[in-house]
Write an enzyme that holds these catalytic residues in place. Structure first.
Site, PDB file in Angstrom:
ATOM      1  N   SER A  21       0.793  -1.229   0.000  1.00 38.87           N
ATOM      2  CA  SER A  21       0.000   0.000   0.000  1.00 38.87           C
ATOM      3  C   SER A  21       0.831   1.288   0.000  1.00 38.87           C
ATOM      4  O   SER A  21       0.489   2.234  -0.722  1.00 38.87           O
ATOM      5  CB  SER A  21      -0.984  -0.005   1.169  1.00 38.87           C
TER       6      SER A  21
ATOM      7  N   LYS B   9     -10.479  -5.756   9.748  1.00 38.79           N
ATOM      8  CA  LYS B   9     -11.519  -5.164   8.896  1.00 38.79           C
ATOM      9  C   LYS B   9     -12.891  -5.122   9.582  1.00 38.79           C
ATOM     10  O   LYS B   9     -13.713  -4.273   9.252  1.00 38.79           O
ATOM     11  CB  LYS B   9     -11.624  -5.948   7.577  1.00 38.79           C
TER      12      LYS B   9
ATOM     13  N   ASN C  22     -12.351  -1.456   4.835  1.00 41.18           N
ATOM     14  CA  ASN C  22     -10.933  -1.475   4.455  1.00 41.18           C
ATOM     15  C   ASN C  22     -10.367  -0.061   4.298  1.00 41.18           C
ATOM     16  O   ASN C  22      -9.175   0.111   4.062  1.00 41.18           O
ATOM     17  CB  ASN C  22     -10.701  -2.287   3.164  1.00 41.18           C
TER      18      ASN C  22
ATOM     19  N   ASP D 108     -13.176  -2.973  -1.493  1.00 39.01           N
ATOM     20  CA  ASP D 108     -12.641  -4.221  -2.060  1.00 39.01           C
ATOM     21  C   ASP D 108     -13.472  -4.737  -3.254  1.00 39.01           C
ATOM     22  O   ASP D 108     -12.941  -4.946  -4.345  1.00 39.01           O
ATOM     23  CB  ASP D 108     -12.574  -5.318  -0.985  1.00 39.01           C
TER      24      ASP D 108
ATOM     25  N   ALA E 130     -16.439 -18.300  -0.209  1.00 34.33           N
ATOM     26  CA  ALA E 130     -17.479 -17.628   0.581  1.00 34.33           C
ATOM     27  C   ALA E 130     -16.889 -16.910   1.797  1.00 34.33           C
ATOM     28  O   ALA E 130     -17.526 -16.825   2.846  1.00 34.33           O
ATOM     29  CB  ALA E 130     -18.533 -18.641   1.005  1.00 34.33           C
TER      30      ALA E 130
ATOM     31  N   ALA F 247     -13.772 -11.716   1.128  1.00 35.54           N
ATOM     32  CA  ALA F 247     -13.574 -11.150  -0.210  1.00 35.54           C
ATOM     33  C   ALA F 247     -14.768 -11.486  -1.102  1.00 35.54           C
ATOM     34  O   ALA F 247     -15.271 -10.631  -1.846  1.00 35.54           O
ATOM     35  CB  ALA F 247     -12.288 -11.691  -0.816  1.00 35.54           C
TER      36      ALA F 247
ATOM     37  N   ARG G  66     -21.880 -21.821   4.391  1.00 36.07           N
ATOM     38  CA  ARG G  66     -21.212 -20.523   4.482  1.00 36.07           C
ATOM     39  C   ARG G  66     -21.647 -19.576   3.350  1.00 36.07           C
ATOM     40  O   ARG G  66     -21.639 -18.358   3.508  1.00 36.07           O
ATOM     41  CB  ARG G  66     -19.702 -20.740   4.425  1.00 36.07           C
TER      42      ARG G  66
ATOM     43  N   ILE H 233      -8.347 -13.518  -7.532  1.00 36.11           N
ATOM     44  CA  ILE H 233      -7.915 -12.341  -6.765  1.00 36.11           C
ATOM     45  C   ILE H 233      -6.549 -12.570  -6.120  1.00 36.11           C
ATOM     46  O   ILE H 233      -5.963 -11.650  -5.572  1.00 36.11           O
ATOM     47  CB  ILE H 233      -8.971 -11.866  -5.739  1.00 36.11           C
TER      48      ILE H 233
HETATM   49  P1  ATR Z   1     -11.207 -14.100   3.311  1.00 38.20           P
HETATM   50  O1  ATR Z   1     -12.041 -13.499   4.398  1.00 38.20           O
HETATM   51  O2  ATR Z   1      -9.819 -13.567   3.252  1.00 38.20           O
HETATM   52  O3  ATR Z   1     -11.879 -14.093   1.968  1.00 38.20           O
HETATM   53  P2  ATR Z   1     -11.726 -16.634   4.605  1.00 38.20           P
HETATM   54  O4  ATR Z   1     -12.847 -16.062   5.358  1.00 38.20           O
HETATM   55  O5  ATR Z   1     -10.699 -17.375   5.375  1.00 38.20           O
HETATM   56  O6  ATR Z   1     -10.956 -15.630   3.699  1.00 38.20           O
HETATM   57  O7  ATR Z   1     -12.409 -17.585   3.492  1.00 38.20           O
HETATM   58  C1  ATR Z   1     -11.695 -18.516   2.858  1.00 38.20           C
HETATM   59  C2  ATR Z   1     -12.485 -19.138   1.691  1.00 38.20           C
HETATM   60  O8  ATR Z   1     -11.576 -20.029   1.074  1.00 38.20           O
HETATM   61  C3  ATR Z   1     -13.686 -19.962   2.080  1.00 38.20           C
HETATM   62  O9  ATR Z   1     -14.625 -19.949   1.031  1.00 38.20           O
HETATM   63  C4  ATR Z   1     -13.085 -21.373   2.219  1.00 38.20           C
HETATM   64  O10 ATR Z   1     -13.992 -22.415   2.057  1.00 38.20           O
HETATM   65  P3  ATR Z   1     -14.839 -22.959   3.335  1.00 38.20           P
HETATM   66  O11 ATR Z   1     -15.910 -21.948   3.580  1.00 38.20           O
HETATM   67  O12 ATR Z   1     -15.356 -24.269   2.897  1.00 38.20           O
HETATM   68  O13 ATR Z   1     -13.847 -23.066   4.475  1.00 38.20           O
HETATM   69  C5  ATR Z   1     -12.150 -21.336   1.046  1.00 38.20           C
HETATM   70  N1  ATR Z   1     -11.055 -22.311   1.134  1.00 38.20           N
HETATM   71  C6  ATR Z   1      -9.919 -22.196   1.859  1.00 38.20           C
HETATM   72  N2  ATR Z   1      -9.135 -23.287   1.657  1.00 38.20           N
HETATM   73  C7  ATR Z   1      -9.792 -24.094   0.787  1.00 38.20           C
HETATM   74  C8  ATR Z   1      -9.498 -25.348   0.162  1.00 38.20           C
HETATM   75  N3  ATR Z   1      -8.364 -25.988   0.394  1.00 38.20           N
HETATM   76  N4  ATR Z   1     -10.402 -25.857  -0.713  1.00 38.20           N
HETATM   77  C9  ATR Z   1     -11.555 -25.215  -0.964  1.00 38.20           C
HETATM   78  N5  ATR Z   1     -11.898 -24.022  -0.415  1.00 38.20           N
HETATM   79  C10 ATR Z   1     -11.023 -23.462   0.444  1.00 38.20           C
END
Ligand code: ATR
Length: 282
Positions: free
Chosen positions: A17, A66, A87, A102, A129, A132, A157, A220
């Site tokens: 940033s 956040k 953010n 974002d 989900a 982001a 989720r 992303i």
């Molecule tokens: P952020 O807030 O940064 O977007 P997060 O809240 O940790 O990140 O969300 C991570 C996302 O990545 C979720 O959709 C998660 O899926 P789950 O809801 O099933 O946990 C997904 N994710 C992370 N690792 C994964 C993996 N190995 N395979 C499939 N989905 C994954």
């Protein structure tokens, strides 16, 4: 005008940033500084008190604050309130006002990269989900796309995210396997999870076997610059959009909120791309 900006997060010391916002300051002929406030959670209240006493014009908020920052704000922009995360904080007449750029940054990155494609006619699929995905879902719905579907490893989720829909846009919730089968119907696919992020850059969240060649596939994740998913999409003849665009445009939108000046981000986008590619070679 001599601006004072910064970013709050933990960890944050490798944040891009300062580099981005210093470029924007210079572009518009403004003086100012942009500082990193890397702060562990137990020191957050102290940092907030310190920032309230100095003349800070605005700051960015990154992981893991956040949502937490909302407790310290005087006002919340309606979009940020809906997303439940901030953010960007603008300090206006002494008031701290929270925004979230974002999701809108993502939408702007698509529009700038594909000016001849009409996003409002696209059928979109969001993969993931998390936070982001939430911001991007709402930003796409606000563009009144005909449909924005969402797929996630954990279906439950995704349900909460679809509740952010207040428009004519239709939405279905799919498993990753269902999305793979139906992939050919989508014009815009956006991968929002950390799957494929360096150092796990060989990982790919789903197969693109059925992708439409006219589609835009975006990720992303910007480290590596070209993720496994994007390489696969390119190889299958689809259009691709790299993740660094969202980072640059969310910053551009934040800078526009702080300064009320328009930002031209294209030149920086190109510079940033070279920087990321250079880091990969190191
Ligand atoms: P952020 O807030 O940064 O977007 P997060 O809240 O940790 O990140 O969300 C991570 C996302 O990545 C979720 O959709 C998660 O899926 P789950 O809801 O099933 O946990 C997904 N994710 C992370 N690792 C994964 C993996 N190995 N395979 C499939 N989905 C994954």
């Amino acid at each position: 005008m001599n601006y004072f900006f910064g970013v709050i997060g933990y960890p944050a010391k490798h944040s891009k940033s300062p580099w981005i916002h210093n470029h924007f300051l210079k572009q518009n002929g403004n003086e100012g500084i942009y500082r990193i406030f890397e702060t562990p959670e137990e020191e957050l209240p102290e940092l907030i008190s310190a920032l309230k006493t100095v003349k800070v014009d605005g700051f960015n908020v990154t992981v893991p604050y956040k949502e937490k920052i909302v407790d310290y704000l005087d006002e919340l922009d309606p979009y940020a309130e809906l997303i439940g995360a901030v953010n960007t904080v603008h300090v206006k007449n002494g008031k701290w006002i929270g925004y979230n750029t974002d999701g809108k940054g993502y939408v702007r990155s698509v529009k700038e990269a594909f000016p001849n494609k009409d996003i409002t006619k696209m059928k979109a699929l969001i993969i993931g989900a998390g936070g982001a995905a939430r911001g991007i879902y709402r930003a796409l719905v606000e563009e009144s796309l005909p449909s924005v579907d969402l797929c996630n490893r954990t279906l439950e989720r995704g349900r909460g995210i679809l509740q952010l829909n207040n428009s004519v846009t239709k939405s279905n919730l799919l498993s990753l396997q269902e999305a793979e089968v139906q992939l050919g119907q989508y014009d815009l696919i956006v991968q929002t999870t950390s799957v494929g992020m360096s150092p796990n850059s060989s990982e790919q969240i789903l197969s693109l076997q059925n992708v439409n060649q006219q589609a835009i596939v975006s990720d992303i994740v910007y480290k590596p610059f070209e993720t496994s998913l994007l390489k696969d999409a390119k190889q299958k003849g689809a259009n691709i959009l790299h993740g660094h665009g969202m980072l640059i445009y969310q910053a551009a939108l934040a800078h526009e909120i702080w300064t009320s000046q328009t930002i031209q981000a294209e030149e920086l986008l190109e510079k940033f791309k070279h920087q990321l590619k250079g880091e990969e070679l190191c």
